[in-house]
Design a protein around this motif. Structure first.
Motif, PDB file in Angstrom:
ATOM      1  N   PRO A   1       0.836  -1.199   0.000  1.00 49.68           N
ATOM      2  CA  PRO A   1       0.000   0.000   0.000  1.00 49.68           C
ATOM      3  C   PRO A   1       0.872   1.251   0.000  1.00 49.68           C
ATOM      4  N   HIS A   2       0.255   2.363  -0.358  1.00 48.69           N
ATOM      5  CA  HIS A   2       0.981   3.632  -0.385  1.00 48.69           C
ATOM      6  C   HIS A   2       1.420   4.002   1.022  1.00 48.69           C
ATOM      7  N   LYS A   3       2.579   4.617   1.131  1.00 51.30           N
ATOM      8  CA  LYS A   3       3.138   4.989   2.434  1.00 51.30           C
ATOM      9  C   LYS A   3       2.415   6.181   3.052  1.00 51.30           C
ATOM     10  N   ASP A   4       1.810   7.005   2.200  1.00 51.37           N
ATOM     11  CA  ASP A   4       1.242   8.245   2.718  1.00 51.37           C
ATOM     12  C   ASP A   4      -0.178   8.074   3.264  1.00 51.37           C
ATOM     13  N   LYS A   5      -0.737   6.876   3.236  1.00 49.91           N
ATOM     14  CA  LYS A   5      -2.080   6.698   3.763  1.00 49.91           C
ATOM     15  C   LYS A   5      -2.175   5.357   4.471  1.00 49.91           C
ATOM     16  N   ASN A   6      -3.138   5.234   5.322  1.00 49.46           N
ATOM     17  CA  ASN A   6      -3.375   3.969   5.993  1.00 49.46           C
ATOM     18  C   ASN A   6      -4.150   3.065   5.054  1.00 49.46           C
ATOM     19  N   PRO A   7      -3.763   1.779   4.971  1.00 54.19           N
ATOM     20  CA  PRO A   7      -4.493   0.879   4.087  1.00 54.19           C
ATOM     21  C   PRO A   7      -5.900   0.629   4.621  1.00 54.19           C
ATOM     22  N   THR A   8      -6.813   0.530   3.699  1.00 54.43           N
ATOM     23  CA  THR A   8      -8.193   0.255   4.088  1.00 54.43           C
ATOM     24  C   THR A   8      -8.322  -1.218   4.477  1.00 54.43           C
ATOM     25  N   LEU A   9      -9.460  -1.573   5.006  1.00 52.83           N
ATOM     26  CA  LEU A   9      -9.706  -2.950   5.397  1.00 52.83           C
ATOM     27  C   LEU A   9      -9.590  -3.870   4.179  1.00 52.83           C
ATOM     28  N   PHE A  10     -10.146  -3.443   3.050  1.00 51.92           N
ATOM     29  CA  PHE A  10     -10.074  -4.237   1.828  1.00 51.92           C
ATOM     30  C   PHE A  10      -8.632  -4.412   1.370  1.00 51.92           C
ATOM     31  N   GLU A  11      -7.816  -3.345   1.419  1.00 51.81           N
ATOM     32  CA  GLU A  11      -6.407  -3.437   0.998  1.00 51.81           C
ATOM     33  C   GLU A  11      -5.624  -4.384   1.895  1.00 51.81           C
ATOM     34  N   ARG A  12      -5.860  -4.307   3.200  1.00 52.67           N
ATOM     35  CA  ARG A  12      -5.168  -5.202   4.131  1.00 52.67           C
ATOM     36  C   ARG A  12      -5.548  -6.654   3.847  1.00 52.67           C
ATOM     37  N   TYR A  13      -6.828  -6.902   3.658  1.00 51.50           N
ATOM     38  CA  TYR A  13      -7.313  -8.255   3.365  1.00 51.50           C
ATOM     39  C   TYR A  13      -6.741  -8.745   2.036  1.00 51.50           C
ATOM     40  N   TYR A  14      -6.742  -7.897   1.026  1.00 53.52           N
ATOM     41  CA  TYR A  14      -6.231  -8.240  -0.299  1.00 53.52           C
ATOM     42  C   TYR A  14      -4.753  -8.593  -0.217  1.00 53.52           C
ATOM     43  N   LEU A  15      -3.950  -7.803   0.497  1.00 57.36           N
ATOM     44  CA  LEU A  15      -2.527  -8.076   0.645  1.00 57.36           C
ATOM     45  C   LEU A  15      -2.274  -9.366   1.423  1.00 57.36           C
ATOM     46  N   LYS A  16      -3.064  -9.591   2.473  1.00 59.08           N
ATOM     47  CA  LYS A  16      -2.898 -10.794   3.277  1.00 59.08           C
ATOM     48  C   LYS A  16      -3.188 -12.036   2.447  1.00 59.08           C
ATOM     49  N   ILE A  17      -4.282 -12.032   1.698  1.00 60.77           N
ATOM     50  CA  ILE A  17      -4.637 -13.174   0.854  1.00 60.77           C
ATOM     51  C   ILE A  17      -3.607 -13.351  -0.262  1.00 60.77           C
ATOM     52  N   GLY A  18      -3.147 -12.259  -0.851  1.00 61.25           N
ATOM     53  CA  GLY A  18      -2.142 -12.332  -1.911  1.00 61.25           C
ATOM     54  C   GLY A  18      -0.833 -12.915  -1.412  1.00 61.25           C
ATOM     55  N   ASN A  19      -0.386 -12.488  -0.256  1.00 63.67           N
ATOM     56  CA  ASN A  19       0.844 -13.030   0.313  1.00 63.67           C
ATOM     57  C   ASN A  19       0.688 -14.509   0.640  1.00 63.67           C
ATOM     58  N   PHE A  20      -0.454 -14.892   1.193  1.00 64.21           N
ATOM     59  CA  PHE A  20      -0.708 -16.287   1.522  1.00 64.21           C
ATOM     60  C   PHE A  20      -0.689 -17.147   0.262  1.00 64.21           C
ATOM     61  N   ALA A  21      -1.381 -16.705  -0.774  1.00 64.42           N
ATOM     62  CA  ALA A  21      -1.434 -17.471  -2.022  1.00 64.42           C
ATOM     63  C   ALA A  21      -0.050 -17.545  -2.677  1.00 64.42           C
ATOM     64  N   GLY A  22       0.700 -16.458  -2.630  1.00 66.49           N
ATOM     65  CA  GLY A  22       2.042 -16.444  -3.204  1.00 66.49           C
ATOM     66  C   GLY A  22       2.978 -17.388  -2.485  1.00 66.49           C
ATOM     67  N   GLU A  23       2.942 -17.390  -1.176  1.00 71.90           N
ATOM     68  CA  GLU A  23       3.784 -18.296  -0.395  1.00 71.90           C
ATOM     69  C   GLU A  23       3.407 -19.751  -0.648  1.00 71.90           C
ATOM     70  N   LYS A  24       2.106 -20.023  -0.740  1.00 76.70           N
ATOM     71  CA  LYS A  24       1.630 -21.382  -0.995  1.00 76.70           C
ATOM     72  C   LYS A  24       2.095 -21.860  -2.376  1.00 76.70           C
ATOM     73  N   LEU A  25       2.000 -21.004  -3.384  1.00 76.99           N
ATOM     74  CA  LEU A  25       2.438 -21.349  -4.727  1.00 76.99           C
ATOM     75  C   LEU A  25       3.951 -21.572  -4.765  1.00 76.99           C
ATOM     76  N   LEU A  26       4.711 -20.704  -4.097  1.00 74.32           N
ATOM     77  CA  LEU A  26       6.158 -20.857  -4.051  1.00 74.32           C
ATOM     78  C   LEU A  26       6.537 -22.183  -3.411  1.00 74.32           C
ATOM     79  N   HIS A  27       5.888 -22.514  -2.312  1.00 69.61           N
ATOM     80  CA  HIS A  27       6.176 -23.777  -1.636  1.00 69.61           C
ATOM     81  C   HIS A  27       5.843 -24.965  -2.538  1.00 69.61           C
ATOM     82  N   ALA A  28       4.723 -24.901  -3.251  1.00 61.12           N
ATOM     83  CA  ALA A  28       4.327 -25.999  -4.140  1.00 61.12           C
ATOM     84  C   ALA A  28       5.321 -26.172  -5.284  1.00 61.12           C
TER      85      ALA A  28
END
Length: 105
Positions: free
Chosen positions: A3-30
């Motif tokens: 997310p941009h440094k100059d603003k606080n991430p919204t609930l949707f952005e936090r959720y989107y980043l969390k799911i994206g990181n989880f999916a990326g880590e899972k794919l990398l491990h696979a």
């Protein structure tokens, strides 16, 4: 994408980043844990055969065009066929695709 440094991430952005990181880590491990596949599968062999046939056909059409131009020098129909073969060989020649702009350095 962070997310941009100059603003606080919204609930949707936090959720989107969390799911994206989880999916990326899972794919990398696979990808890292599965055994390497052999590139000699039937589909790969057929792909190489088709690509080879296309390139050989292009060279054969070029050779026919040159032969028609030499053998039929002065004959309009031979020269027209030779020109057609040379144009087809030029259009179907193997070309290297350009690199994407982010890799063109």
């Amino acid at each position: 994408m962070a997310p941009h440094k100059d603003k606080n991430p919204t609930l949707f952005e936090r959720y989107y980043l969390k799911i994206g990181n989880f999916a990326g880590e899972k794919l990398l491990h696979a990808v890292m844990t599965q055994p390497k596949s052999k590139p000699t599968s039937l589909g790969v062999i057929f792909a190489y055969l088709i690509a080879g046939a296309v390139h050989v056909t292009s060279v054969v059409v070029l050779a026919c065009g040159i032969w028609l131009a030499i053998a039929g020098w002065g004959n309009f129909f031979f020269m027209a066929a030779a020109l057609l073969c040379l144009i087809v060989a030029w259009v179907t020649r193997p070309k290297q695709a350009p690199l994407p702009s982010h890799q063109a350095r």
